[in-house]
Scaffold this active site. Structure first.
Site, PDB file in Angstrom:
ATOM      1  N   SER A 114       0.838  -1.196   0.000  1.00  0.00           N
ATOM      2  CA  SER A 114       0.000   0.000   0.000  1.00  0.00           C
ATOM      3  C   SER A 114       0.884   1.262   0.000  1.00  0.00           C
ATOM      4  CB  SER A 114      -0.955  -0.057   1.198  1.00  0.00           C
ATOM      5  OG  SER A 114      -2.005   0.865   1.049  1.00  0.00           O
ATOM      6  N   ASP A 240      -9.423  -5.692  -4.621  1.00  0.00           N
ATOM      7  CA  ASP A 240      -8.986  -4.643  -3.698  1.00  0.00           C
ATOM      8  C   ASP A 240      -9.833  -3.388  -3.906  1.00  0.00           C
ATOM      9  OD1 ASP A 240      -7.634  -2.632  -2.293  1.00  0.00           O
ATOM     10  OD2 ASP A 240      -5.655  -3.446  -2.743  1.00  0.00           O
ATOM     11  N   HIS A 268      -7.471  -5.763   0.242  1.00  0.00           N
ATOM     12  CA  HIS A 268      -6.376  -4.906   0.713  1.00  0.00           C
ATOM     13  C   HIS A 268      -5.880  -5.400   2.067  1.00  0.00           C
ATOM     14  CE1 HIS A 268      -4.169  -1.223  -0.230  1.00  0.00           C
ATOM     15  NE2 HIS A 268      -4.106  -1.012   1.071  1.00  0.00           N
TER      16      HIS A 268
END
Length: 295
Positions: A114, A240, A268
Site C-alpha cells: 500500500s 482490492d 487490501h
C-alpha cells in the site's frame, strides 16, 4: 526491537532470521505499524533464507511523530495546495534509506504494501544502489486517476478519530471488513486481536492524516519507474477496493520487465491462506536479482 536515529528522526525496527542471509526490508502502509506484518508471514520469508527488517514509518507506531506541526488541511491538499503538508513520500523513502545505512546494510531486497509500496518505489528511484529487488504489493504509481479507492473504501480512510479504545478497535475491525479479502475473510477474533494490539502499542490518528496528505501531495512516480533496472514484482488483489487492481497494473506496466501477479479473491490485506504464495513469489523475485541474466 530497537531504535536508531536516521534521517533526523528516531526509527523503531526489529529483525528476524539469520543476519548472514540477504536482507529484506519490509515497509508497511498508511497508519500501519511493524506489527501489522503477520508473524507467520515473516516466518515464511525467513524460511526462504532472508534476513527480514521491519520498522515503523515516521508518524506511526513508536517512531518519531510530527504532532507539533498539527494536522494538514486535507480539503486544501486535495485541491492541490501542499502548504500544510509537512513531508512527502520521498521523505519517508529517505527514512528507509537512512535505516538501512544505520544498520550497515549495503543492499536490500525491498517489499512494500500500500503506502509502503509507494515508499519502496520511491526508495528504488532515489537510492537504486540500496535496492537489490523491488516488490510492490497492493500499491500504485501516484498517477492521477489510477488506483483510486471505491467510495466505501474511501469512507474508511475518512473516519474521524475514535473517542476511546473500544470505539477504535470496533472501527478498525469494521474497516478491515470493508477493505479485506472477500475470498479469504479473516476470523473476527483475529481482527479484534490485531486492532487491540495496534491501539495499545501506538494509536496515532493524527499521524495517519499526515501520511495520507503525503500520499495525495506526492508526485507521480511513473516516469521514474520506467528507469528501474532492479528485478520487480507487483502483487495485487483482484478484489482490492482501497487501491483497485489498475494501480498494480499501472505499476507493472511502468517498470521494464516487471512481473505482475494478480490474486483472485484478495483485497487490501495479507490473508493467512495466501502467505505462502506471496512469500514464494517474493523469494523468487529476490533470486532474479542474484541469478545472472540469460543470453
Amino acid at each position: 526491537m530497537a531504535e536508531v536515529r536516521a534521517n533526523g528522526i528516531d526509527i523503531w525496527y526489529e529483525t528476524a532470521g539469520n543476519p548472514q542471509d540477504p536482507a529484506l526490508l519490509l515497509i508497511m502502509g498508511l497508519g500501519a505499524q511493524l506489527i501489522d506484518w503477520p508473524a507467520g508471514f515473516v516466518e515464511q520469508l525467513t524460511g526462504h533464507g532472508l534476513h527480514v527488517v521491519l520498522f515503523d514509518n515516521r508518524d506511526s507506531g513508536l517512531s518519531s511523530g510530527f504532532d507539533e506541526v498539527g494536522l494538514p488541511d486535507l480539503p486544501a491538499v486535495l485541491a492541490g495546495d501542499r502548504s500544510s503538508v509537512p513531508y512527502l513520500i520521498p521523505d519517508l523513502a529517505a527514512d528507509a534509506a537512512g535505516l538501512l545505512k544505520e544498520l550497515g546494510i549495503e543492499r536490500a531486497h525491498v517489499v512494500g504494501v500500500s503506502m509502503g509500496g509507494m515508499i519502496a518505489q520511491q526508495l528504488t528511484l532515489d537510492h537504486p544502489e540500496l535496492v537489490a529487488s523491488l516488490t510492490s504489493i497492493m500499491s500504485t504509481t501516484g498517477a492521477r486517476g489510477v488506483g483510486r479507492p471505491r467510495p466505501e473504501a474511501a469512507a474508511v480512510l475518512m473516519r474521524p478519530p475514535a473517542a476511546d479504545r473500544a470505539a477504535a478497535i470496533a472501527g478498525a475491525v469494521a474497516g478491515s471488513r470493508v477493505i479485506g479479502s472477500p475470498g479469504y475473510p479473516a476470523p473476527q477474533a483475529e481482527l479484534e486481536r490485531r486492532a487491540a494490539a495496534k491501539y495499545d502499542r501506538g494509536y496515532r490518528p493524527q499521524g495517519t492524516m499526515r501520511q495520507y496528505a503525503a500520499i495525495v501531495a506526492s508526485p507521480d512516480r511513473t516516469a521514474g519507474l520506467r528507469e528501474v533496472s532492479a528485478p520487480t514484482l507487483v502483487i495485487h488483489g483482484a478484489d482490492d477496493p482501497l487501491i483497485p487492481v489498475d494501480g498494480g497494473e499501472a505499476t507493472a506496466a511502468a517498470v521494464p520487465g516487471a512481473e505482475l501477479l494478480v490474486i483472485p479473491g484478495m483485497g487490501h490485506d495479507l490473508p493467512a491462506p495466501l502467505w505462502s504464495r506471496i512469500a514464494d513469489a517474493i523469494a523468487a523475485n529476490t533470486r532474479r536479482a542474484q541469478d545472472p541474466p540469460q543470453h
